[in-house]
Every structure is written in structure tokens, then in C-alpha cells.
Write an enzyme that holds these catalytic residues in place. Structure first.
Site, PDB file in Angstrom:
ATOM      1  N   GLY A  38      -2.711 -14.333 -34.895  1.00  0.00           N
ATOM      2  CA  GLY A  38      -3.011 -15.079 -34.383  1.00  0.00           C
ATOM      3  C   GLY A  38      -2.844 -16.022 -32.888  1.00  0.00           C
ATOM      4  O   GLY A  38      -1.712 -15.564 -32.488  1.00  0.00           O
ATOM      5  N   LYS A  47       0.360   0.070 -31.157  1.00  0.00           N
ATOM      6  CA  LYS A  47       1.762  -0.567 -31.034  1.00  0.00           C
ATOM      7  C   LYS A  47       2.843   0.519 -31.632  1.00  0.00           C
ATOM      8  O   LYS A  47       4.125   0.206 -31.185  1.00  0.00           O
ATOM      9  CB  LYS A  47       1.656  -1.109 -32.422  1.00  0.00           C
ATOM     10  CG  LYS A  47       0.700  -2.582 -32.286  1.00  0.00           C
ATOM     11  CD  LYS A  47       0.493  -3.415 -32.957  1.00  0.00           C
ATOM     12  CE  LYS A  47      -0.697  -4.865 -32.377  1.00  0.00           C
ATOM     13  NZ  LYS A  47      -0.613  -5.965 -33.431  1.00  0.00           N
ATOM     14  N   ALA A 107       2.425  -9.547 -31.772  1.00  0.00           N
ATOM     15  CA  ALA A 107       2.620 -11.247 -31.333  1.00  0.00           C
ATOM     16  C   ALA A 107       3.608 -11.727 -31.578  1.00  0.00           C
ATOM     17  O   ALA A 107       4.075 -11.758 -30.308  1.00  0.00           O
ATOM     18  CB  ALA A 107       1.666 -11.850 -32.287  1.00  0.00           C
ATOM     19  N   GLY A 141      -9.727 -15.432 -35.959  1.00  0.00           N
ATOM     20  CA  GLY A 141      -8.957 -15.138 -34.599  1.00  0.00           C
ATOM     21  C   GLY A 141      -8.050 -14.003 -34.967  1.00  0.00           C
ATOM     22  O   GLY A 141      -7.028 -14.130 -33.831  1.00  0.00           O
ATOM     23  N   LYS A 179      -1.612  -4.948 -24.248  1.00  0.00           N
ATOM     24  CA  LYS A 179      -1.140  -2.864 -24.507  1.00  0.00           C
ATOM     25  C   LYS A 179      -1.726  -2.142 -23.749  1.00  0.00           C
ATOM     26  O   LYS A 179      -0.896  -0.990 -23.901  1.00  0.00           O
ATOM     27  CB  LYS A 179      -1.902  -3.651 -25.756  1.00  0.00           C
ATOM     28  CG  LYS A 179      -1.651  -4.149 -27.277  1.00  0.00           C
ATOM     29  CD  LYS A 179      -1.916  -3.663 -28.631  1.00  0.00           C
ATOM     30  CE  LYS A 179      -1.599  -5.001 -29.292  1.00  0.00           C
ATOM     31  NZ  LYS A 179      -2.634  -6.323 -29.177  1.00  0.00           N
ATOM     32  N   THR A 220      -5.348 -10.720 -21.453  1.00  0.00           N
ATOM     33  CA  THR A 220      -6.751 -10.119 -21.859  1.00  0.00           C
ATOM     34  C   THR A 220      -6.338  -8.714 -22.602  1.00  0.00           C
ATOM     35  O   THR A 220      -5.506  -8.558 -22.936  1.00  0.00           O
ATOM     36  CB  THR A 220      -7.392  -9.877 -20.620  1.00  0.00           C
ATOM     37  OG1 THR A 220      -6.863  -8.697 -20.269  1.00  0.00           O
ATOM     38  CG2 THR A 220      -7.018 -10.957 -19.444  1.00  0.00           C
ATOM     39  N   ALA A 237      -7.813 -17.856 -14.080  1.00  0.00           N
ATOM     40  CA  ALA A 237      -8.566 -16.571 -14.085  1.00  0.00           C
ATOM     41  C   ALA A 237      -9.592 -16.293 -15.687  1.00  0.00           C
ATOM     42  O   ALA A 237      -8.084 -16.039 -16.603  1.00  0.00           O
ATOM     43  CB  ALA A 237      -8.197 -15.133 -13.377  1.00  0.00           C
ATOM     44  N   ASP A 239      -5.676   0.180 -32.741  1.00  0.00           N
ATOM     45  CA  ASP A 239      -4.529  -0.910 -32.856  1.00  0.00           C
ATOM     46  C   ASP A 239      -3.676  -1.224 -32.364  1.00  0.00           C
ATOM     47  O   ASP A 239      -2.291  -0.895 -32.331  1.00  0.00           O
ATOM     48  CB  ASP A 239      -4.695  -2.052 -32.521  1.00  0.00           C
ATOM     49  CG  ASP A 239      -4.240  -3.389 -32.420  1.00  0.00           C
ATOM     50  OD1 ASP A 239      -4.621  -3.088 -30.285  1.00  0.00           O
ATOM     51  OD2 ASP A 239      -3.578  -4.203 -32.391  1.00  0.00           O
ATOM     52  N   VAL A 289      -7.967 -16.653 -20.433  1.00  0.00           N
ATOM     53  CA  VAL A 289      -8.028 -18.806 -20.673  1.00  0.00           C
ATOM     54  C   VAL A 289      -8.617 -18.497 -21.825  1.00  0.00           C
ATOM     55  O   VAL A 289      -9.543 -19.738 -22.279  1.00  0.00           O
ATOM     56  CB  VAL A 289      -8.031 -19.375 -19.587  1.00  0.00           C
ATOM     57  CG1 VAL A 289      -7.126 -19.221 -18.749  1.00  0.00           C
ATOM     58  CG2 VAL A 289      -9.493 -19.225 -19.566  1.00  0.00           C
TER      59      VAL A 289
END
Length: 814
Positions: free
Chosen positions: A796, A682, A611, A664, A579, A555, A505, A678, A473
């Protein structure tokens, strides 16, 4: 003549009896009325216990009797004015003394026969009906109290006597014609045999008494007054949105009652059903409510299904064996073996091959049933023709009931689909040829979920409840919760979805609220939550067993990704922003996809690549429609695109990266983005979704970062970026000198994949990518020269949260 029956809850105490008196008085002013009264709630069980304690030589029976006497005395004092109490208190005392004398005899003999037990149980209705009569007398309401034993003639099968309807009808009519009154009060449940010995009418006996009187007198109506406003579409204790059934046929009412609806006991309505006497089920505590009218031909319902019902604490017996095929008599012997033990069969199903037959019975009879059946087929078991009886416990039956089902196709499919989507396994199925009932045997622990799923499917077309467990969160997770809150009204109105967050959580704690968290409550819930231990969280999700459950991972945790399998195996859908699972070893990725298919649920991870961009969904649509992917070229890092779009050699490279992190666009550790790891994940996911069996280490990653940048912590990383500023400036200047722009490009073709920094010339689809935009080019058989292009913001919190949101809606509508 009308007949009114009041159940145990309706006469549980003086306050309730006062409500009964008001209803009875009003009814008697309209039409001649006969009232049947049950024992005060809980009295019959207390009497049985007292009798059994006495038979066991336990003097505690005296205390039970004193408690019963005190309860009835107290009710009498509250119902009758002091000046008139002596006679009614004397009557209560007389009955209680007689009851005590019988129990004393049982104590001395150490034996409680079924005949004596019937006599003991009879005092409940005798006392309650006379309390009602005394209260009416105190109000000066003219009436006639009559012991029902001289009027209802039965055989001597104590505990569950059979009524002689010919004699009984004559006795009742003779009594009414000989003593005409506008109001009669009689005790329910009790009767007498030809010798005058007290008998009882078994489970639902007071309802049965009322139906016997109504049938004998040709009553205009029978009213069953209880503590609910009629029969419901489902048990309201399990289904909060259950609604009353205004009108229902006798057959439907019997089916619902047989399968667990407690308002009626099926045999009790036979005397009125045979004469077509209308039967009303009314609420003593809400007398103006419509209730349920049970009749021969009710108006057609707007719903295909009239109601849902369930029975718990069942066992399933399965007799199987190749020696059964084509040999007559096996079923007969099975049922005879059960009948010898007086075991009632609730459901039967047999395979068309005759290789097996299964029956559902009450779980308390399971051991006796197994012994009897194994003994009956001892020879066949010994020679291998039949297997020993297979016994399964902790089961329940959930049944759909409705006259309209026979006129509609696909009802069974809809039932099985709704249960299957929610991981409810069906152990046995039975459907009568009349098509009024479809019954399924399931695990007892799945009953609440199953009933709610089916009620939603057949009665709540206006809304489908979706239960979310959101893990993570932070930036993206927080935005997701905000979006869910803002869109609640839209989802309800436009998509008919009631999306509830029932669990949250973070890295430290978790909180579960089965009724759903109100907007803004999740922070406080987490502050008061339990320490996060992922196996405990998964176990708690399983224990809640909620319908349409979705686990949302927002997360970047490898530990969280490891629990997906345990959730999918319980048909809990998984929506992953994380991922790690899809970029892990191929065997794990394939296993998760397979589990989702096997357990008829969803594993969705659109945000793993772009995204909020519909990249994976589009790729899957291409493949499902028969296209073949030949090549993929992509800019898949909003972070790197943002960095190289803003870096011009004048402002330090490290400063631009810090800006990206502040806004962000990066992972918590920016090196995951800048190292190309990363992006490699992908393109790996896209290659796998294209059908390629590829591992992470097979992807060529040409890094533009000096090796020293990958050492130490995040702050040391920024320090090394500053140290190597000349390196980054030279990369920029070399591309700028050719009129090109730097883009970090991922490529997949011919079973191979690579990622690395490239100089992109004007005119290329990647050249004009601005800000944090991503772009994917799909070259396929249908798009060989001009690729399909998907382009837009690829990073974002808002857009990533919107992508997760979209996956949630996909699984909710699936």
C-alpha cells in the site's frame, strides 16, 4: 572623548554620508567626539588602478581620474546647498588637479614607486573627510577638520608604515589640547614619516587610525561603523541563520578577524586592547541595533563557541622526509625560506614524529613559496632526505573560536564528527594551547557546507536542516511528499528537524531548488524542470554540496539504483524503496554497504522487504546484540496475500489481481509479484542482512503461474490468467478441501532460500493473515521454538511511504 570611525560603505555616496552626519551630530551632543573617515567605497582600488595604468603608459588612467572627480563633485553638490557649494567644489577640484599632476608624472616616468603610490592613495580619505566636514559646516555644526598626517608619525616603510606611538601620542594630545572642540574630523589610513612624506597604514588602515587616536586620547570608547550590525556567529552570506554576537572578548575578536571575519583587522585593535578601551561595532544603516561590544572580560556566553570564520584561496605546503626526524633546524629553515619571499604563514601543523610539517599560505604566494623552499632544501631533496615540497591548492580554513572551549571536552570530536558525517575531508588541523581556536584546512568547495554544518551543530540546537532529493513521485512518492508536508510542524517541534525537499524527479524531468520547495510546488517544478539524465542529476547534487543530504529512491528503476555508489562516495545518504540494488549481485550489495560505512553515511532500505514494517531494522538489532539467525519463514508479498485472501474460486482470479493493482498493492507489472520474483528478492535481502553470501539465482522459486502467463505485455498477462482460471481454481479447492489457506511463503535456513505457494493449516502464524498483511518469523538462538514475529500491512502506498519516511528520519537523526 569618544572616537567614531566610518568605513567605505558608510560614506559611499551622499545619501550614506547624510546618515553618517546624523549619527555624528547626535554623538557630539553627548561627548567630545573625534570622527575618522574612510575613502568613499571603492575609491582606494580605483586610485591604485589609475596609478598602475599611468605607470604602464596607458592613458586610460585619465578616464579613471575623471570618474573619481565626477563622483566626488556629485556628492558635494548633493550634500551642500547651492549657495555654499563653490568653496567645497573648488577644494575637490584642487585635490583632483593635484592627483592628476602626480599621475601625469608617473605616466611620463613610466614608474610608480611605493612612496608615490602612498601619495596617490591618500587622496581618497582626504576627499571623503572634507566632504563630511563640508556637510557638517552646511548644517552649521561646529567642528574642526584636521589632516591626520601631521599627527601620526611613522617610519618610511611605504604601503605599510610602522607607527611611532611615543611621538604620535604626544602630537595628538598637543593638537587636541591646543584646539579644543566638541567635534573633530580626520581622514583615516594616512600618516607621515619624519620628513613629512605621506605614508599609509596598510590593510585596515582607517580602523587603525581610529584605534591610534582612541589609544592616544584614552578614549571612553571606540566605535567602528560599518554596514553590518556587529560581528556575526558566521558569515551571513554563507549562513542565513547567522546571528549577531552582542559581546565578545578582544582575543576572540582577533581570532575571528584573523580567520576571515571582515569587520575588524586584528592589528588595528592593539592600541585600544592594550588599554582596555571598549570597542563597539555598529551599523550605519541600522544605528539603533545593539551591534557588538568588544571588551576585556565579556559576560560568559550561553554557547561554547563564540563564532565561526573562514579564509578562502589558500594553499597548503607540506615538507616531508625521513631525514627530518630528530634533526633540529628544519622548521627554522622552512620559515626563513618563506620570510625571504615576504610570505605570511596563516596556519602551522607538525606531526609528532617530526616527519612532516605543513603550513597554510595565501594561494597567490604558492609558486614563489615552492621555489624558495625547494631551493632552500635542494641538497636534502637531491640525496633523498627530504621530498620535494608538496603543494595543494583550492583550499580554505574553517575555524571555531571561543573562550569557553577550553572548559569543555569533546569540542574537537563534535567538530570532526559533524564534518565527517557530511563528507568534508580535513587536510590539516591546528589548535592553540589557549584553546580559543580550532582551525581545519578543507577543500574550498566545502566551505559553505562546513560552515553551515558547524553553525547548526554549535548554534542551532533547536533545528537540524535535512535536504531531500526525491526521485519517483508516483503513487508512493506522492504519498511521501504529502506525509512530509503534514509532519513539518511535528518534526520541527518534537525532533528539531527542518526537512526540506530540495529536489524532485520523475521518469522524464528533474528540478532542484536549493532553498526548498514549498508544499504543492513540486508538480509545477517538474513541469518546468530539466530533462532527466541521471549523471547530470548526480553531478548537480554534488555541485550543490548541501549538508545532511539524503537521496530518496521511490522507483523500481535499475538505472536509478546504479547511481547509489556515486552518491554514497560524496557522503550523500541513500534511502531506497527500490529493491534492485540490494537484490543485485552480492558484490554490488556489499560494495554499497561498504561505501556507506567508509564515507560515514547511511544506506537504508527498510521498505525493500515489508513496506512500513520494521523487519530489517529488527533483524539488524538482533544481530548487533549478538543473536544468530537460524531460520526465517515469511509471507512477504502484500499483493499475493491480498490476492489469495480474496480469491475463493467464485470470482475470476484475473479480476482479483486487477483489484490488487487498482488499489496500489502490486508493482507496475504485476508479474513481478505473482511470479515470486519480488518475494525472492526480499528473502535474498533478508538472507544477506543475516550474513549470508547469496545470489538471486540460488533461490529456489516454485512458481504457481503457467509459463504462458509470463509472455507478452501486461494486458496479455491478464488474458492468460483468464485462460488458466481452472488451474487457479484447482489450487484453491485442493487447499480448501484440507481446511487450509494458500500463502506464498519465503524460507531461509542452512544457507539456502526458497519461495513458493504453500497450503497453510489452522494454528500457523500465517493462517490468519488478512488482506495485504505480511508476517516474518525469526528463529534465532534466543528465539529457538517460539519465533519473534513481525506482522502487519505489507503493501500500500501510505504504509510504504511511511516506511521511507521512517528511514529518512533515521538518517536525519543518525
Amino acid at each position: 572623548m569618544q572616537v567614531l570611525k566610518f568605513g567605505g560603505t558608510s560614506v559611499a555616496n551622499a545619501a550614506n554620508i547624510t546618515k553618517v552626519i546624523d549619527i555624528v551630530t547626535a554623538a557630539a551632543q553627548q561627548e567630545t567626539t573625534l570622527v575618522v573617515v574612510s575613502a568613499l567605497g571603492g575609491t582606494t582600488d580605483a586610485l591604485i588602478e589609475a596609478g598602475r595604468l599611468a605607470a604602464a603608459g596607458n592613458e586610460d588612467y585619465k578616464e579613471r581620474l575623471r570618474t573619481l572627480e565626477s563622483r566626488h563633485m556629485e556628492a558635494a553638490r548633493e550634500l551642500v546647498p547651492v549657495v555654499s557649494q563653490s568653496s567645497v567644489l573648488s577644494l575637490v577640484k584642487k585635490h583632483c588637479n593635484e592627483l592628476e599632476s602626480i599621475c601625469d608624472g608617473v605616466f611620463l616616468l613610466g614608474e610608480l614607486s611605493v612612496r608615490t603610490l602612498d601619495r596617490v592613495m591618500s587622496f581618497g580619505e582626504l576627499l571623503s573627510s572634507q566632504l563630511v566636514a563640508a556637510s557638517l559646516k552646511a548644517r552649521q555644526v561646529v567642528h574642526q577638520w584636521q589632516d591626520s598626517r601631521p599627527l601620526i608619525r611613522t617610519d618610511s616603510q611605504y604601503g605599510f608604515a610602522t607607527v611611532d606611538f611615543g611621538v604620535t601620542t604626544q602630537l595628538i594630545n598637543d593638537f587636541v589640547s591646543g584646539q579644543p572642540e566638541s567635534l573633530y574630523i580626520v581622514p583615516g589610513f594616512i600618516a607621515a614619516d619624519a620628513q613629512g612624506a605621506t605614508t599609509t597604514l596598510g590593510r585596515g588602515g582607517s580602523d587603525y587610525t581610529a584605534a591610534i587616536f582612541a589609544g592616544a586620547l584614552g578614549a571612553s570608547r571606540l566605535e567602528i561603523w560599518t554596514d553590518v550590525s556587529g560581528m556575526m556567529t558566521a558569515d551571513p552570506r554563507l549562513v542565513p541563520h547567522a546571528r549577531p554576537i552582542p559581546r565578545i572578548s578582544y582575543q576572540e575578536a582577533m581570532e575571528l578577524s584573523h580567520f576571515g571575519a571582515k569587520v575588524l583587522y586584528p592589528p588595528t585593535i592593539q592600541p585600544v586592547m592594550s588599554q582596555g578601551i571598549p570597542l563597539w561595532i555598529k551599523n550605519t544603516f541600522a544605528p539603533t541595533d545593539h551591534g557588538t561590544l568588544v571588551e576585556v572580560n565579556p559576560p560568559a556566553s550561553n554557547h561554547i563557541v563564540r563564532g565561526l570564520s573562514s579564509i578562502g584561496q589558500l594553499a597548503l605546503l607540506s615538507l616531508e622526509g625521513s631525514g627530518m626526524v630528530g634533526i633540529p633546524g628544519f622548521s627554522k629553515r622552512l620559515f626563513e625560506a618563506l620570510a625571504r619571499e615576504k610570505i605570511n604563514v596563516i596556519l602551522i601543523t607538525q606531526s609528532s614524529s617530526e616527519h612532516s610539517i605543513s603550513v597554510a599560505i595565501n594561494a597567490r604566494d604558492a609558486a614563489a613559496a615552492q621555489r624558495s623552499v625547494d631551493q632552500e632544501f635542494a641538497y636534502e631533496i637531491a640525496v633523498g632526505k627530504v621530498d620535494p615540497l608538496h603543494l595543494e591548492t583550492d583550499l580554505a580554513i574553517v575555524a571555531l573560536v571561543g573562550e569557553n572551549m577550553k572548559n569543555h571536552t569533546g569540542i574537537s570530536g563534535r567538530l570532526f564528527g559533524a564534518l565527517g558525517t557530511n563528507g568534508v575531508n580535513i587536510r590539516a588541523i591546528a589548535q592553540g594551547s589557549s584553546e580559543k581556536n580550532i582551525s581545519t584546512v578543507i577543500r574550498a568547495q566545502d566551505v559553505k557546507k562546513a560552515i553551515n554544518v558547524l553553525h547548526e551543530s554549535f548554534f542551532e540546537a533547536t533545528s537540524k536542516q535535512v535536504n531531500l532529493f526525491v526521485v519517483g513521485v508516483g503513487n508512493v512518492g506522492g504519498k511521501l511528499l504529502e506525509q512530509l508536508d503534514r509532519q513539518q510542524a511535528y518534526l520541527q517541534e518534537k525532533l528539531k528537524l527542518n526537512v526540506r525537499v530540495v529536489g524532485v524527479a520523475n521518469s522524464r524531468t528533474f528540478a532542484l531548488h536549493e532553498q526548498g520547495l514549498e508544499p504543492g510546488e513540486w508538480k509545477q517544478a517538474l513541469a518546468e524542470g530539466e530533462p532527466l539524465h541521471l549523471p547530470t542529476l548526480v553531478e548537480a547534487i554534488h555541485a550543490r554540496n548541501l549538508r545532511n543530504a539524503v537521496f530518496v529512491d521511490v522507483t523500481a528503476s535499475a538505472d536509478v539504483a546504479q547511481v547509489y555508489g556515486a552518491l554514497l562516495e560524496k557522503s550523500v545518504a541513500v534511502v531506497a524503496c527500490n529493491k534492485i540494488a540490494c537484490a543485485s549481485e552480492y558484490v554490488n550489495y556489499a560494495r554499497l554497504k561498504s561505501l556507506a560505512q567508509e564515507f560515514n553515511t547511511d544506506f537504508l532500505f527498510e521498505t525493500n522487504v515489508g513496506a512500513g514494517l520494521p523487519i530489517i531494522g529488527t533483524l539488524n538489532d538482533l544481530l548487533r546484540s549478538g543473536d544468530v539467525v537460524n531460520r526465517i519463514e515469511a509471507v512477504l508479498s502484500g499483493t499475493l496475500n491480498f490476492v489469495f485472501n480474496h480469491y475463493d474460486g467464485k470470482r475470476p482470479f484475473a479480476e482479483v489481481v486487477r483489484q490488487a493493482q487498482k488499489e496500489g498493492y502490486t508493482e507496475p507489472d504485476p508479474r513481478l509479484d505473482l511470479s515470486g520474483t519480488d518475494v525472492a528478492r526480499k528473502i535474498l535481502i533478508l538472507a544477506r542482512e543475516s550474513g549470508e553470501t547469496l545470489e538471486m539465482e540460488q533461490i529456489q522459486n516454485v512458481s504457481f503461474l503457467p509459463e504462458s502467463c509470463m509472455e507478452g505485455d501486461v494486458e496479455e498477462f491478464y488474458g492468460q490468467l483468464a485462460v488458466h482460471e481452472d488451474h487457479f481454481r484447482s489450487l484453491y479447492e485442493a487447499a480448501a478441501a484440507q481446511g487450509k489457506k494458500l500463502k506464498f511463503v519465503a524460507r531461509y535456513a542452512d544457507g539456502k532460500a526458497s519461495v513458493g505457494l504453500q497450503s497453510i493449516a489452522p494454528g500457523h502464524d500465517f493462517y490468519a493473515l488478512h488482506g495485504k498483511d505480511n508476517a516474518v518469523l525469526f528463529y534465532t538462538n534466543r528465539y529457538p521454538e517460539q519465533p519473534m514475529v513481525i506482522k502487519g500491512a505489507g503493501a500500500g502506498a501510505e504504509v510504504t511511504a511511511s516506511g521511507v519516511f521512517a528511514d529518512i528520519i533515521r538518517t536525519a537523526r543518525g
